[in-house]
Design a protein around this motif. Structure first.
Motif, PDB file in Angstrom:
ATOM      1  N   THR A  13       0.834  -1.201   0.000  1.00  0.00           N
ATOM      2  CA  THR A  13       0.000   0.000   0.000  1.00  0.00           C
ATOM      3  C   THR A  13       0.870   1.253   0.000  1.00  0.00           C
ATOM      4  O   THR A  13       0.622   2.204  -0.755  1.00  0.00           O
ATOM      5  N   GLY A  17       1.177   4.008  -3.094  1.00  0.00           N
ATOM      6  CA  GLY A  17       0.912   5.425  -2.846  1.00  0.00           C
ATOM      7  C   GLY A  17       2.078   6.292  -3.272  1.00  0.00           C
ATOM      8  O   GLY A  17       1.895   7.329  -3.923  1.00  0.00           O
ATOM      9  N   GLN A  18       3.312   5.899  -2.929  1.00  0.00           N
ATOM     10  CA  GLN A  18       4.489   6.669  -3.334  1.00  0.00           C
ATOM     11  C   GLN A  18       4.664   6.654  -4.846  1.00  0.00           C
ATOM     12  O   GLN A  18       5.064   7.645  -5.445  1.00  0.00           O
ATOM     13  N   SER A  20       2.284   6.471  -7.101  1.00  0.00           N
ATOM     14  CA  SER A  20       1.296   7.361  -7.719  1.00  0.00           C
ATOM     15  C   SER A  20       1.711   8.818  -7.568  1.00  0.00           C
ATOM     16  O   SER A  20       1.509   9.623  -8.474  1.00  0.00           O
ATOM     17  N   TYR A  21       2.328   9.197  -6.445  1.00  0.00           N
ATOM     18  CA  TYR A  21       2.820  10.566  -6.277  1.00  0.00           C
ATOM     19  C   TYR A  21       3.974  10.853  -7.233  1.00  0.00           C
ATOM     20  O   TYR A  21       4.083  11.936  -7.788  1.00  0.00           O
TER      21      TYR A  21
END
Length: 129
Positions: A13, A17-18, A20-21
Motif C-alpha cells: 500500500t 501510494g508513493q 502514484s505521487y
C-alpha cells in the motif's frame, strides 16, 4: 504468519501510494533526430550558469537541432559558435521540445557566454528618466 502478511500488505500500500505521487511529476520524453529543442539554462538552483537574475532570468535558450542520440537518455545537439565552450551532449531532462512559438525564444546574439559561463545584461533602451 498473519503478521508477515499484514506487513507485506502495508508495504504494498505504501509503495503504490508513493508510486502514484512520483508518476504525477514524471514526464515521458523522447526526442528524434532533427527535432528542435530548447536548452535549460540553469538546471540546478544556486549554480550560476548564465547569470542568476531571479525569476525573470531566461529558463531556456535556443532552439537547437538534435544531431544524434547518445545512449538512452542523452542527446547531442547542434550548438552555435557562441556556445563553443559548452559540451554538446545533454541529458533528456535539460531539453524541452520546441513547438514553434517564436515569442518565447531568447535570441542568442543577446547571450554572450564568457569562459566562466556567465553573461552580462546590457540595457537596449532607456525608456524614462
Amino acid at each position: 504468519m498473519e503478521k508477515v502478511q499484514l506487513i507485506r500488505d502495508r508495504l504494498k500500500t505504501a509503495h503504490s501510494g508513493q508510486k502514484s505521487y512520483a508518476d504525477v511529476r514524471r514526464r515521458e520524453l523522447e526526442f528524434q533526430v532533427n527535432n528542435w529543442v530548447f536548452l535549460k539554462v540553469s538546471p540546478m538552483k544556486k549554480v550560476m550558469r548564465f547569470g542568476n537574475k531571479g525569476k525573470l532570468s531566461p529558463r531556456y535558450v535556443g532552439y537547437f537541432k538534435i544531431l544524434k542520440r547518445v545512449g538512452k537518455v542523452a542527446h547531442e545537439s547542434e550548438l552555435p559558435a557562441e556556445l563553443v565552450a559548452v559540451y554538446p551532449v545533454f541529458h533528456i531532462s535539460l531539453l524541452k521540445k520546441c513547438v514553434g512559438d517564436p515569442v518565447s525564444i531568447v535570441p542568442l546574439e543577446n547571450v554572450v557566454v564568457k569562459n566562466s559561463f556567465t553573461f552580462e545584461d546590457v540595457p537596449v533602451e532607456i525608456l524614462d528618466c
